[in-house]
Scaffold this motif. Structure first.
Motif, PDB file in Angstrom:
ATOM      1  N   ARG A   1      35.808  38.636-107.622  1.00  0.00           N
ATOM      2  CA  ARG A   1      34.778  38.077-108.419  1.00  0.00           C
ATOM      3  C   ARG A   1      33.795  37.546-107.505  1.00  0.00           C
ATOM      4  O   ARG A   1      34.213  36.682-106.414  1.00  0.00           O
TER       5      ARG A   1
ATOM      6  N   ASP B   1      29.586  40.904-108.543  1.00  0.00           N
ATOM      7  CA  ASP B   1      30.695  40.542-109.471  1.00  0.00           C
ATOM      8  C   ASP B   1      30.909  41.821-110.183  1.00  0.00           C
ATOM      9  O   ASP B   1      31.969  42.278-110.778  1.00  0.00           O
TER      10      ASP B   1
ATOM     11  N   GLY C   1      32.894  35.197-113.290  1.00  0.00           N
ATOM     12  CA  GLY C   1      32.228  35.408-112.125  1.00  0.00           C
ATOM     13  C   GLY C   1      30.692  35.809-112.378  1.00  0.00           C
ATOM     14  O   GLY C   1      30.287  36.153-113.409  1.00  0.00           O
ATOM     15  N   GLY C   2      29.957  36.037-111.393  1.00  0.00           N
ATOM     16  CA  GLY C   2      28.506  36.468-111.445  1.00  0.00           C
ATOM     17  C   GLY C   2      27.627  35.522-112.232  1.00  0.00           C
ATOM     18  O   GLY C   2      26.506  35.660-112.493  1.00  0.00           O
TER      19      GLY C   2
ATOM     20  N   ARG D   1      37.845  35.898-104.266  1.00  0.00           N
ATOM     21  CA  ARG D   1      36.594  35.415-104.647  1.00  0.00           C
ATOM     22  C   ARG D   1      35.541  35.551-103.559  1.00  0.00           C
ATOM     23  O   ARG D   1      36.072  35.103-102.426  1.00  0.00           O
TER      24      ARG D   1
ATOM     25  N   GLN E   1      34.823  43.337-110.136  1.00  0.00           N
ATOM     26  CA  GLN E   1      35.882  42.682-111.136  1.00  0.00           C
ATOM     27  C   GLN E   1      36.904  43.645-111.343  1.00  0.00           C
ATOM     28  O   GLN E   1      38.146  43.119-111.865  1.00  0.00           O
TER      29      GLN E   1
END
Length: 354
Positions: A209, A200, A273-274, A153, A204
């Motif tokens: 992420r 992200d 994520g993002g 992450r 991914q």
């Protein structure tokens, strides 16, 4: 898979602390990097991750000072890092990559706020170069280590300051318009949020992420450049001893670090994520003209702007395009940037966590 920009109702809130977030976490065997992890919310982030068992590498301009501050914490390493100097970023990344370790958590925490107009040796605006572009370069240089984790992450520190406005892509460094410290700061924080969106998207597929974080309003050394009049607008008084008194509405550093740590370790965010987060949750989207001191404005999560910023950043750093991780493939760490690896230059411009 696109994550909806919508609160999860995590059970945490603005008063939650970083220590509460990690209270049930076991991070033994995990490796984290925290830029500026020796002061302010960066230090509290380091404390929380180390307390949960992680090994933390701190990027700091002053290695001796950082080591002194962090001396009581186990499993902490310090490497010199000046985000305004691309050679320093290269040297930091190379030192870590040479260790052969996977990188599980990358927390892009260091930054500056509201300095007088100042540009780096490349002519880049200080806010943009420090808060965003140095972290962009660092992340690409650490890409293979992030991929090696398989479940990494990246947390980029944005701010409610992004509400000031979108990025002026035609004048990133205030060469055409008068310098405004608030606009400069706000655009750099919009950039950090857009970076999380595009990173992200690209990462991914490889288990990388990314999240953008508004830590909340925290009184720290970051406000030292503000005038007494500026502070008064926030209900803050600068005391003669250098401390600050406020009328309320500010978080403690323990609370300010909580959302960064939540984004880094929460199982609620697995497969997500993002998104832009605040108060230990995904933030809601508010209108572009909203004056609310919470929520994310549409321009800070716009995927078209995110890709445009990524492409411009590649050009600014003179990155060889065949080495860029287009969703993570074929990155040669020795050929990424056309800069030499040498001892970082200390130029006197301090970086602080935010």
């Amino acid at each position: 898979m696109i994550t909806e920009q919508k609160p999860l109702h995590s059970g945490y809130g603005p008063e939650s602390t970083a220590q509460e977030i990690v209270s049930d976490q076991d991070l033994r065997g995990k490796t984290a990097i925290v830029t500026g992890g020796h002061g302010g919310i960066g230090l509290e982030t380091t404390r929380a991750l180390v307390g949960a068992g992680a090994t933390v590498i701190v990027g700091a301009r002053s290695v001796d000072r950082a080591r002194e501050i962090l001396a009581s914490l186990p499993n902490v390493e310090v490497i010199r890092l000046d985000l305004m100097d691309p050679n320093s970023v290269e040297a930091f990344a190379k030192a870590f990559m040479n260790s052969g370790r996977a990188l599980d958590l990358l927390i892009l925490n260091a930054g500056v706020s509201f300095p007088p107009e100042l540009k780096d040796a490349r002519g880049f605006d200080t806010h943009f170069a420090t808060n965003y572009l140095g972290h962009f370069q660092l992340t690409l240089r650490l890409w293979e280590a992030l991929k090696r984790s398989g479940n990494a992450r990246v947390v980029a520190l944005s701010s409610i300051g992004h509400m000031i406005g979108p990025i002026d892509f035609d004048d990133l460094h205030f060469n055409k318009r008068p310098y405004d410290k608030n606009i400069s700061y706000g655009e750099s924080k919009t950039a950090c949020s857009l970076f999380a969106v595009e990173l992200d998207r690209r990462g991914q597929e490889y288990g990388v992420r990314a999240f953008a974080v508004h830590p909340g309003a925290i009184l720290s050394g970051l406000v030292r450049h503000l005038s007494n009049e500026d502070l008064a607008e926030w209900g803050v008084t600068r005391n003669v001893d250098g401390t600050y008194t406020s009328s309320g509405g500010f978080k403690t550093v323990e609370q300010g670090a909580a959302t960064s740590v939540w984004c880094a370790v929460s199982p609620m965010l697995n497969g997500m994520g993002g998104v832009y987060c605040e108060d230990c949750d995904i933030a809601e989207v508010v209108s572009a003209d909203s004056q609310l001191q919470y929520g994310v404005r549409p321009w800070a999560i716009d995927p078209t702007s995110a890709k445009k910023l990524w492409d411009i950043s590649v050009e600014l750093l003179n990155i060889q395009k065949d080495t860029i991780p287009n969703v993570g493939t074929n990155l040669d760490s020795d050929r990424l940037l056309n800069v030499s690896i040498e001892e970082p230059v200390v130029n006197g411009q301090l970086s602080f966590t935010r």
